[in-house]
Design a protein around this motif. Structure first.
Motif, short mmCIF file in Angstrom:
data_model
loop_
_atom_site.label_atom_id
_atom_site.label_comp_id
_atom_site.label_asym_id
_atom_site.label_seq_id
_atom_site.Cartn_x
_atom_site.Cartn_y
_atom_site.Cartn_z
N THR A 220 -7.44 -10.94 -9.77
CA THR A 220 -8.77 -11.09 -10.37
C THR A 220 -9.14 -12.56 -10.50
O THR A 220 -10.27 -12.96 -10.22
CB THR A 220 -8.80 -10.41 -11.76
N LYS A 221 -8.17 -13.36 -10.92
CA LYS A 221 -8.40 -14.81 -11.05
C LYS A 221 -8.79 -15.43 -9.72
O LYS A 221 -9.62 -16.34 -9.66
CB LYS A 221 -7.14 -15.47 -11.59
N ALA A 222 -8.19 -14.91 -8.63
CA ALA A 222 -8.48 -15.44 -7.30
C ALA A 222 -9.72 -14.81 -6.68
O ALA A 222 -10.12 -15.18 -5.56
CB ALA A 222 -7.28 -15.22 -6.38
N GLY A 223 -10.35 -13.85 -7.39
CA GLY A 223 -11.53 -13.19 -6.87
C GLY A 223 -11.24 -12.23 -5.75
O GLY A 223 -12.08 -12.00 -4.86
N LEU A 224 -10.03 -11.64 -5.76
CA LEU A 224 -9.60 -10.74 -4.69
C LEU A 224 -9.57 -9.29 -5.16
O LEU A 224 -9.33 -9.02 -6.35
CB LEU A 224 -8.22 -11.15 -4.19
N PRO A 225 -9.77 -8.32 -4.25
CA PRO A 225 -9.82 -6.92 -4.63
C PRO A 225 -8.43 -6.33 -4.88
O PRO A 225 -7.44 -6.77 -4.29
CB PRO A 225 -10.46 -6.25 -3.41
N THR A 226 -8.36 -5.34 -5.77
CA THR A 226 -7.11 -4.60 -6.01
C THR A 226 -7.27 -3.12 -5.73
O THR A 226 -6.28 -2.40 -5.65
CB THR A 226 -6.65 -4.78 -7.47
N SER A 227 -8.51 -2.65 -5.59
CA SER A 227 -8.77 -1.23 -5.39
C SER A 227 -8.06 -0.70 -4.15
O SER A 227 -8.19 -1.26 -3.05
CB SER A 227 -10.28 -1.00 -5.25
N GLY A 228 -7.28 0.36 -4.34
CA GLY A 228 -6.57 1.00 -3.24
C GLY A 228 -5.31 0.29 -2.81
O GLY A 228 -4.60 0.75 -1.91
N LEU A 229 -4.98 -0.84 -3.45
CA LEU A 229 -3.83 -1.64 -3.03
C LEU A 229 -2.61 -1.48 -3.93
O LEU A 229 -1.62 -2.18 -3.75
CB LEU A 229 -4.23 -3.12 -2.97
N LEU A 230 -2.69 -0.56 -4.89
CA LEU A 230 -1.55 -0.28 -5.77
C LEU A 230 -0.93 1.05 -5.40
O LEU A 230 -1.62 2.08 -5.35
CB LEU A 230 -2.01 -0.26 -7.23
N ALA A 231 0.38 1.05 -5.14
CA ALA A 231 1.11 2.28 -4.82
C ALA A 231 2.25 2.44 -5.82
O ALA A 231 2.88 1.46 -6.22
CB ALA A 231 1.65 2.23 -3.40
N LYS A 232 2.52 3.67 -6.23
CA LYS A 232 3.55 3.93 -7.24
C LYS A 232 4.91 4.20 -6.61
O LYS A 232 5.02 4.96 -5.66
CB LYS A 232 3.14 5.13 -8.10
N GLY A 233 5.92 3.57 -7.18
CA GLY A 233 7.30 3.81 -6.79
C GLY A 233 8.14 4.05 -8.02
O GLY A 233 7.61 4.16 -9.13
N ASP A 234 9.46 4.13 -7.84
CA ASP A 234 10.35 4.30 -9.00
C ASP A 234 11.58 3.40 -8.89
O ASP A 234 12.63 3.69 -9.45
CB ASP A 234 10.75 5.76 -9.17
#
Length: 354
Positions: A220-234
């Motif tokens: 967010t600080k860099a003005g970059l998107p995060t939508s769709g770029l988070l994947a869950k692991g364990d």
């Protein structure tokens, strides 16, 4: 036949220093009402004779057991040992905790406890009763198990909660997970990456959320998107395979991925290889933990080095202070990690139409 060297005892120290056994005992156990000059006199005899206090004798002579107990997750530890997956969490605990404890005249031992067991309170109470530790180190997920923390608090036993900042008794400690994730993200941003994926760890660990928060904050600080770029692991290899496939199958896939464990980072390398994606030319990869396997992957893994040994060492110091002087930090204690740069990261490839 060589004669066996006679062991130096507290009686030898008392005779050499010209003091009573009780005085030597008070000096060894850091007891009250001992004059500084007397301490120096006794310590000089200890150094001269090479006397090493017996832990058993120390336990009998005072209110301290000179033992620090560290609890680790039984199921996960045994699973990793049996699979020989290269995790060195326990080794790093021993490196930091045992060495520091020994320097301070203590011993540290590790017990494995199943945090999900119905009889955990009875099991732990039995262990505490038999060992009578001066302090207890709790690691995730034990550090956030209220059954455990409330039981230790009720018994008046100092304890450190590694990986927990939740309100409550005990010494809260973190390894800077949020700032470490932000540091890894900033590193990739400075290389020129704009689509940076993140593979999270097991949700029952607070540190998993902290790492996601650090990545989100830096993006967010860099003005970059995060939508769709988070994947869950364990944290496991298998979960990393699934998460990496999810990210690398996107129409506009990331040019870099941060994985919350070395196992998941290794899985990302495997999936990239299967898809013909070159690391680091087409994809940069950063892992968390920096276990020994990070040095032997192809390419070697750039990794966030979690300061497990340093954190355990600090926990030992704080617990001894708490047991002896009743001193407990008012705020969570944070020991920051570092980023170890290796071969899995590079600036993103620039195409002709960029």
């Amino acid at each position: 036949m060589a004669r066996r060297r006679q062991a130096v005892t507290i009686k030898h120290v008392a005779a050499d220093a010209g003091v009573s056994l009780q005085t030597v005992s008070r000096v060894i156990n850091d007891g009250p009402n001992v004059r500084p000059e007397m301490k120096e006199r006794v310590q000089a005899s200890i150094d001269k004779l090479g006397y090493v206090p017996s832990i058993a004798a120390q336990r009998m002579s005072g209110s301290h057991s000179y033992l620090i107990l560290a609890l680790n997750d039984r199921e996960r530890t045994i699973s990793e040992w049996a699979a020989r997956q290269g995790s060195d969490w326990v080794n790093q605990m021993l490196l930091g905790g045992m060495l520091r404890a020994n320097e301070l005249g203590y011993r540290m031992m590790v017990e494995l406890v199943d945090t999900h067991a119905d009889q955990i309170e009875r099991e732990l109470a039995s262990t505490i009763a038999s060992l009578q530790p001066d302090g207890v180190i709790l690691t995730p997920p034990h550090s956030e198990n209220r059954q455990i923390t409330e039981m230790l608090a009720s018994k008046g036993i100092p304890f450190a909660r590694i990986g927990s900042t939740a309100p409550g008794p005990g010494i809260a400690m973190t390894m800077g997970d949020e700032s470490n994730a932000a540091m890894a993200t900033d590193y990739l941003v400075n290389l020129g990456h704009e689509r940076i994926g993140f593979i999270s760890g097991l949700s029952e660990y607070s540190l998993s959320g902290w790492r996601v928060d650090g990545w989100t904050r830096a993006m967010t600080k860099a003005g970059l998107p995060t939508s769709g770029l988070l994947a869950k692991g364990d944290f496991s290899f298998d979960s990393g395979i699934k998460a990496a496939r999810q990210l690398l199958s996107l129409a506009k896939r990331p040019t870099a991925i941060i994985a919350s464990s070395d196992q998941m980072a290794m899985a990302t390398l495997k999936v990239a290889g299967e898809l013909g994606i070159n690391v680091p030319a087409d994809l940069s990869v950063i892992s968390f933990d920096n276990t020994p396997i990070a040095n032997f992957t192809q390419p070697t893994l750039t990794a966030v080095d979690q300061p497990i040994a340093e954190t355990t060492s600090r926990a030992v110091e704080l617990l001894i202070e708490a047991a002896r002087e009743g001193k407990v930090p008012d705020a969570p204690v944070r020991v920051r990690g570092t980023l170890v740069e290796r071969g899995s990261t590079a600036p993103p490839r620039r195409h002709d139409n960029d």
